[in-house]
Write an enzyme that holds these catalytic residues in place. Structure first.
Site, short mmCIF file in Angstrom:
data_model
loop_
_atom_site.label_atom_id
_atom_site.label_comp_id
_atom_site.label_asym_id
_atom_site.label_seq_id
_atom_site.Cartn_x
_atom_site.Cartn_y
_atom_site.Cartn_z
CG LEU A 1 -20.02 -29.94 -1.56
CD1 LEU A 1 -21.29 -29.20 -1.18
CD2 LEU A 1 -19.98 -31.32 -0.99
CE1 TYR B 1 -3.46 -2.63 0.10
CE2 TYR B 1 -3.03 -2.97 2.43
CZ TYR B 1 -3.69 -3.33 1.26
OH TYR B 1 -4.56 -4.39 1.26
#
Ligand code: FAD
Ligand code: NAP
Ligand code: SF4
Length: 675
Positions: free
Chosen positions: A659, A168
């Site tokens: 699944l 960042y």
């Protein structure tokens, strides 16, 4: 004070602020920050964690201005009101619990076209090339940080955490490859650290002496050419001078090629780095990453690695973790298995965060397990994740539950998953369910294969069929040949796996099987040194970023393995967004060949015959492990329907396609909440 965890439950005084224990709930963006009615839901989410015993909460990242990102902001008085609802609720739940707001400026990782950075260097994981900040632009960012912190104070937060890591904005000033400036903000480290130090100085000025100001630093950023150790220390000392109250250590930027939170990372693998920094600084240090149980946290503190321990995902998995530790109920902790499947994988695609083992996380206002109004007698057939979640929640609500399992132990396919190196945490989920079954009085009948007839006349009001799946055996010629084995037999060691192996199917299970058969050394949790070698991390000498010039050392069983699929796209494309790359990279480094666009022709004594791009190829393998997906095990349900019995399907028995345990547990929990 808990006698088992004397350090964890000792208070910590930081200036005028007293923290009741050493556990921080680390910052996590939940997606509620931007959702409709999100702050009310956030308040509920944090309140449950405050009641669950944490000493301090750090909120998800909040942007200080428009350039900082597309997420929730704190830039004006109106936004202060939303935040005040959260701080009031947390302080009302427990006045001793502190809550700090994380200020997040994503810089070049902001998903906006006019994102900013010290230099126009695009990260390999960023959407846009950032705009280089001018001198005025830099001043504006600093002043916006200070303004945001001042507003956080007026919203009732006890402190702010400034994130200076992960790739960042702030961290891109620190590292040479992202800061190409030649003015006073770039060049020598003294200049590169000017921005973070100035941010802290101005934030401290804005909030006064009492508010907590925490700075999150990448103590080992895992970047080639990243921060050198003496730079980390110099930064820490300069931040102390600028007025930080605490330093929180982070490991890795998002773009780094070393896994730092995935399930294969050994517990507390990085805290030794925090420990070294702690010895060089005087403010309290916070450590994190793969600390998921109280005994791990206590030993981190006992080694002197940190003053406080941050646990983020474990608080999604179990909001009461700290309370349970304090009360000696650690066997009831629903442990975070570091799968990232419902938390970080969701965050990265803009979905609401939750938790695979606890679907209530971030859904506290809509998914609740209230006492049942009518007590029912319920049969649950199958003790895989779906049956276990259903049975325990239904019993918690007051129902009378009998859980039938054909096998000799609970767990279903988790008993296969837990044998995969790096998935040892799955044992914890089974330990949790096992304890809950005991505590909640679920009647467990093991070695009990249920047939429709047998359920008759047993007085059940409801039958829940959680019988899971059966492995699919594709119609390849020669599938019955002795060389062809199922993944179940291969994982359980019920068949011999040769030196040359073809794996048919490159889904999650194909990758796991490849991991298992190329893994070298004993099974069980990987040791930190082995992990460091395999991923090229040098903890001892700490070269730049911890990794510069360190070659990952391949640790492999020496088997020749080919992992293949029919689809033409890249194998492993559907693996977890934040963890898939680690599996692909680890297997590639072990020499596993990955093939797409494969047509299976036949299996015979010579091996596996396939056609790839019109060429017929023979792989002279000893073993073909079939991992070609699954089909629902629905025989019982079909029989029940024939007899006219009322039954509900959950988990793999309901739908086997794609699944996973996240969907199985979520579906089961939601049904158990209303039955
Ligand atoms: P199952 O787990 O299949 O459980 C069904 C149970 O029903 C079994 O115990 C079976 O014995 C029992 N049963 C069946 N018929 C009867 C009967 N007639 N009477 C009594 N009992 C019966 N998922 C993830 O989300 N993340 C992962 O990382 C992951 N890794 C995996 C790794 C491996 C190697 C494997 C095999 C699976 C993995 N999965 C993973 C998938 C996950 O385990 C399944 O999605 C999940 O187990 C499905 O749960 P279930 O309860 O529907 O079925
Ligand atoms: P999967 O991910 O759906 O993969 C099935 C594989 O089999 C695919 O590679 C598929 O590719 C192939 N296949 C399907 N039908 C076939 C056929 N008739 N003949 C030959 N190949 C065929 O399923 P899985 O690997 O069995 O995993 C089951 C579930 O467990 C997954 O849904 C997964 O989410 C979960 N799981 C998750 C993890 C995890 O780490 N998150 C790990 C393990 C399992 P082609 O069709 O291209 O050949
Ligand atoms: Fe932990 Fe997985 Fe839950 Fe995320 S989804 S909190 S990693 S158990």
């Amino acid at each position: 004070m808990s006698s088992r965890y004397p350090l964890l439950f000792s208070p910590l005084q930081i200036g005028s602020v007293r923290l009741k224990n050493r556990v921080i709930m680390g910052s996590m963006h939940t997606g509620l920050e931007e959702a409709a009615d999100g702050f009310t839901r956030l308040a509920r989410f944090y309140v449950e964690r405050a009641k669950g015993g944490v000493g301090m909460i750090i909120t998800g990242g909040i942007n200080p201005n428009e350039e900082a990102g597309a997420g929730a902001k704190l830039t004006n008085a109106e936004e202060v009101e939303e935040h005040r609802g959260v701080t009031r609720a947390v302080h009302a739940a427990d006045p001793q619990v502190k809550i700090c707001m994380q200020i997040l400026h994503a810089g070049p990782l902001a998903r906006i076209s006019d994102c900013v950075a010290p230099s126009a260097v695009r990260s390999r994981i960023a959407q846009f090339e950032p705009v280089e900040l001018t001198e005025e632009g830099i001043e504006k960012q600093i002043s916006d940080f200070a303004n945001c912190a001042r507003l956080a104070k007026s919203a009732g937060y006890d402190g702010v955490e400034i994130i200076g890591s992960a790739g960042y904005l702030i961290s891109t000033f620190l590292v040479e490859k992202t800061n190409l400036r030649t003015d006073r903000w770039g060049g020598a480290f003294e200049n590169r650290m000017r921005f973070p130090v100035e941010v802290v100085r101005r934030v401290r000025e804005a909030v006064g002496p009492d508010l907590l100001v925490i700075f999150r630093v990448a103590a080992m950023d895992m970047l080639q050419g990243g921060l050198a150790w003496d730079e980390v220390i110099a930064l820490g000392r300069a931040l102390e001078g600028a007025g930080v109250s605490m330093i929180s250590t982070h490991f890795a930027w998002h773009e780094a090629e070393v896994p730092t939170i995935a399930t294969m990372v050994p517990r507390a693998a990085f805290t030794q780095v925090t420990g070294r920094l702690r010895r060089a600084l005087s403010v309290p240090l916070i450590t994190s990453n793969r600390i998921n149980m109280p005994d791990v946290a206590e030993s981190v503190l006992a080694r002197g690695d940190a003053d406080m321990v941050s646990m983020a995902r474990p608080m999604l998995a179990d909001p009461d973790l700290v309370l349970k530790a304090q009360e000696g109920r650690e066997d009831q902790i629903n442990t975070c298995i570091a799968c990232n499947q419902a938390c970080l994988d969701h965050t990265f695609v803009g979905k609401l965060t939750s938790c695979l083992v606890n679907p209530r996380a971030c859904h506290e206002t809509e998914l609740n397990y209230e006492p049942a109004t009518v007590r029912k007698r319920i049969a649950v057939v199958g003790a895989g994740p779906a049956g276990l979640a259903f049975a325990t929640i239904a019993a918690q609500r007051g129902h009378d539950v009998v859980l039938f399992e054909a096998g000799a132990e609970i767990g279903g396919q988790f008993n296969l998953a837990k044998r995969i190196p790096g998935k040892e945490e799955f044992h914890e989920t089974l330990r949790y369910f096992s304890r809950m079954i005991e505590l909640l009085g679920v009647e467990l009948r093991l070695n009990a294969t249920v047939h429709a007839e047998a359920l008759r006349n047993q007085g059940f009001d409801e039958v829940i069929v959680a019988t899971g799946i059966e492995p699919r055996m594709p119609g390849i010629e020669g599938i019955g040949h002795p060389k062809a084995v199922t993944y179940v037999d291969a994982i359980l060691g019920r068949c011999k796996v040769g030196q040359k192996v073809a794996i048919v199917g490159a889904g999650g299970i194909g990758f796991d099987v490849a991991e298992l058969i190329t893994h070298s050394g004993p099974s069980g949790a990987v040791d930190i040194d082995v992990f460091a070698k395999e991923w090229g991390v040098d903890f001892k000498n700490h070269p730049r970023g911890g990794v510069t010039g360190v070659k990952p050392q391949v640790v492999s069983s020496g088997r020749e393995v080919i992992l293949m699929q029919r689809k033409s796209d890249r194998p492993g494309r559907n693996l977890g967004r934040t963890t898939g790359w680690t599996h692909r990279l680890a297997l590639q480094r072990r020499g596993v060949q990955m093939l797409s666009g494969v047509e299976y022709l036949k299996i015979d004594d010579a091996g596996l015959h396939v056609r790839i791009h019109d060429d017929d190829v023979l792989f002279d393998v000893d073993t073909v492990i079939v991992c070609a997906g699954q089909v629902p095990a629905r025989g019982l349900y079909d029989d029940l329907v024939v007899t006219g019995a009322k039954a509900a399907l959950i988990g793999g028995a309901f739908e086997a396609l794609e699944l996973d345990a996240k969907r199985a547990i979520d579906q089961a929990s939601r049904l158990a909440a209303v039955i």
